[in-house]
Every structure is written in C-alpha cells, then in structure tokens.
Design an enzyme around this catalytic site. Structure first.
Site, PDB file in Angstrom:
ATOM      1  N   THR A 101      -5.619   4.301   8.525  1.00 30.30           N
ATOM      2  CA  THR A 101      -4.566   5.336   8.739  1.00 30.30           C
ATOM      3  C   THR A 101      -3.475   5.456   7.504  1.00 30.30           C
ATOM      4  OG1 THR A 101      -4.399   4.741  11.128  1.00 30.30           O
ATOM      5  CG2 THR A 101      -2.384   5.807  10.340  1.00 30.30           C
ATOM      6  N   LYS A 149      10.240  -7.235  10.315  1.00 29.32           N
ATOM      7  CA  LYS A 149      11.040  -6.236   9.535  1.00 29.32           C
ATOM      8  C   LYS A 149      12.430  -6.615   9.591  1.00 29.32           C
ATOM      9  CE  LYS A 149       8.225  -2.456  10.908  1.00 29.32           C
ATOM     10  NZ  LYS A 149       7.877  -1.432  11.624  1.00 29.32           N
ATOM     11  N   GLY A 165       3.511   6.228  10.789  1.00 27.70           N
ATOM     12  CA  GLY A 165       2.423   7.229  10.862  1.00 27.70           C
ATOM     13  C   GLY A 165       1.866   7.340   9.456  1.00 27.70           C
TER      14      GLY A 165
END
Length: 416
Positions: free
Chosen positions: A18, A207, A304
């Site tokens: 991706t 994170k 994304g």
C-alpha cells in the site's frame, strides 16, 4: 527548472504494498515539484519485493535480493515501507551501516528499535527519518523536533489511529454495532484482515511512545504504557455518551507532570466542545501543548497510501538535501521513567446493572458521583464519578463488583 537539477539521488524502495506503491506514484507523478524542492533529481533505481508485477512499470526496477541494494554504492537513500520488525530491522540496520540514509513509515520498527538506529545513523553521519510512522501525512514529528525546540512540551494528546476512529464514528453516527462496522472497515481496506493491532490500541500505543520519546528526549518503552482498545465499546456505551453530550474516542495521552511522565491509550468520553470530538472517520488529530507556544493542533489523514507516501517522500527530499550532513534528533537511548498509572487523575462513566437499590449502594461508594440512566437500557444505570486516582477508581469498582455487575468503565477527562 532544468538548471536546478545538477545532481541525482538514487533511491531504493523496500516493499511495494500500500505505502510502497504510493511512494512510487508520488515520486513519478510529482517528479517536477519534488526535484525542484530537492534541488536534484530523485530517481527510483530499485524496488524490493518478493512478488512479480508483470503488468506494472515497476517491473523494470524490481529486485528480489536486498544485497543488490545494500551493495550498490550509488544508492544513497533507502525507503523501508515493508511493515513488521525483524526483517525490516535487519535491512535498515544494514543500509545505515553501509552509509545510506533511511526513510521509514514503520511505527513498530521505530518504537522498538528507534534509539539503536538513531545511534548508528549518528556514527555513520547519515540520517534515519521516520515522519510517516505517526499520523500518516500529518507533519507532526518534524514540527516537534525542528519547530518546537524552544519549548518544554507539557502534553501530547491525540487520535492516532484512523481505523478505530472510523469504527467509533460509524457506531456514533449510524447506530451500528462494533462487529458490523469492523467488517465494513475491512471491506473498505481501512482495517487489516487481522485488526488486533488497531482495535486493541497497540498501534496507537507505539505512536504515543514515539511522540513521547521525541517530546521529552528519552526512550519511552511502549510495553510500559497502559493500553486499552475499543473492543468492549457497545451501542449502549454510545447511547450514554450521547446522553452526556459527549463522544467516545480512542486517544493516546502523554503528560509531562512535575513528578514525571504519565502516558496511556484508552477510549475516552470527550465533551462535544472538545476539539478532538469533531475529528471523524479515518482522520487523525494531535494536540501538542508547549510551555511557551501554548496549544497547537495537527489534523489530517492518518493513514492511506498517498497521504502516508507524501510524508515518506518529504523525508526523502530532506535526506537528499542533507545527503552530506547528519541532522541530530533529540531522542537518546536513556530509558524514560513512566509513572505508574495508579496516581493518574481520572473521572469515569461506570455502567452497573440494577435499579434504585444498586444506585444507592453505588453512590455510597462514589460519594460525589452522579447517576444517569438511558431509555435504551432499562436494567442498568451509570455513575459519573468525581475525580479519583486510577488506583482508587479501580478499588471502588472492585468493591462494587463483589455484589453487583459492573458492565463497563470509560474514562473521562479529569479537569479540576
């Protein structure tokens, strides 16, 4: 423009999934602006992947052997977008030791091996860049390590995972159950086939560990950070949130208290006027509070192919610009002491089965609590507690559990 491109930087992309395919697309589609900003041509010389792509132009530069890349002195920047830890660590370490700059979007690798890789880059006078490992396309890490250097960072708080935010948004806005939304998220490509890392909060935990390490300059061990996911959030919890004029969000929080650093990842009830409560769908947002600058908010696509690739390529440009210069990152291998959550101040909404008799018992335990009920669940009620320490809250819930059913507990912001 042509006069600006006096030089060329060859790069290799490790992984054509991706993000890797996104990096390839960004570099090829935006080549003019990228080359102008880098002051030289960025050329993709290799793409490493185990698969074949006969229908794709990438096949011209495809290799299945990492040694082709590590042993090629003309490769100056290696882009790692494979995911996982063990194999990428071996490849990234090898690239840095060969004197190549490395750019990665791999938050698991950065959280687990960041200090060691930063030590090697310093020794080899190259750069290890990882902007895309937190917040997808949001330029948060560079802002913290370059633009906020005059401040003491007091707090970092954010919605750090697009999958869970999408799920909670759909549950809230469309009255859907967790399992149904998760299935849709998987079909849309927002959630992995195995969504554990997202829905159990592990991704957000890594994170917040990276953000804490950059904010406070030492290494935050993600394994020491209290982490709760969203798998226990039900439609009934969403109804209580609406009754409280609030929304439920999975947030990562890291605070620089006078007594030390506290950090956690958990679902929280945020009032509708809280800026994070309006961050919906797969978007992320991160608050940073500095002692001089005050509150800053960074908002954008947290995941994304193209948003993440955009952040990766901005690091590639930075590596090209600084190809003969090591740029220091304020993150040492010294271990950060993370406070026990026992002393963390919290409020909570505690759901309990029962009627009036149980409500009296609950208020006897939570003396300054407030009872709320909803039409959707006639056989239970909830107590909104006063501000307690995490330890006291847990002890009181345990006490209640001995003679009544405690169904869920969701934290709330504890502002004095």
């Amino acid at each position: 423009y042509d006069n600006l491109v006096k030089d060329m930087v060859n790069i290799a992309i490790l992984g054509f999934g991706t993000v890797g395919s996104g990096v390839y697309e960004v570099v090829t589609k935006n080549s003019k602006v990228i080359n102008r900003k880098a002051g030289m041509e960025i050329n993709i010389k290799y793409v490493l992947d185990l698969r074949e792509f006969p229908e794709h132009e990438v096949n011209k530069v495809l290799t299945h052997n990492i040694d082709d890349i590590l042993n090629d002195d003309s490769i100056q920047v290696v882009v790692e977008v494979m995911g996982g830890v063990d194999v990428p660590y071996k490849f990234v370490k090898g690239a840095l030791e060969k004197g190549k700059h490395v750019v990665t979007s791999n938050k698991a690798l950065v959280a687990a091996k960041g200090p060691e890789l930063l030590h090697i880059e310093k020794q080899k006078n190259v750069n290890f860049l990882f902007e895309a490992s937190v917040g997808g396309g949001i330029p948060i890490l560079r802002s913290m390590s370059r633009s906020l250097t005059a401040d003491v960072i007091l707090e970092v708080m954010g919605i750090l995972n697009g999958t869970t935010n999408y799920i909670l948004t759909e549950m809230t806005e469309n009255d859907l159950a967790f399992d149904d939304v998760l299935k849709t998220a998987q079909e849309l490509g927002y959630a992995e086939k195995d969504p554990t890392a997202d829905v159990e909060g592990y991704d957000a935990c890594r994170k917040i560990a990276i953000l804490s390490s950059l904010a406070y300059g030492k290494t935050a061990n993600f394994e020491e950070i209290l982490t709760e996911g969203i798998t226990k959030i039900t439609k009934i919890d969403i109804c209580y949130a609406k009754k409280c004029k609030s929304v439920i969000k999975l947030v990562g929080v890291s605070k620089n208290n006078p007594e030390g650093i506290s950090a956690f990842v958990a679902p929280m009830l945020l009032p509708k006027n809280h800026p994070l409560s309006n961050v919906n769908g797969s978007f992320n947002a991160i608050f940073v509070k500095g002692n001089m600058v005050g509150d800053l908010m960074f908002y954008g696509r947290g995941a994304g192919s193209l948003p993440t690739a955009s952040a990766v390529v901005s690091d590639v440009i930075a590596a090209a610009r600084h190809k003969h210069l090591h740029v220091d990152v304020d993150w040492t291998a010294e271990k950060m002491e993370i406070l026990s959550n026992d002393h963390m101040k919290v409020k909570a909404l505690v759901r309990i089965a029962g009627g009036e008799a149980e409500q009296k018992k609950a208020l006897a335990v939570f003396k300054n609590g407030e009872i709320i009920t909803i039409d959707e669940a006639k056989d239970e009620f909830a107590v909104i507690t006063g501000i307690e320490t995490e330890k006291t809250l847990s002890e009181k819930i345990e006490q209640l559990s001995k003679d009544m059913e405690v169904r869920n507990r969701i934290r709330m912001e504890a502002s004095e």
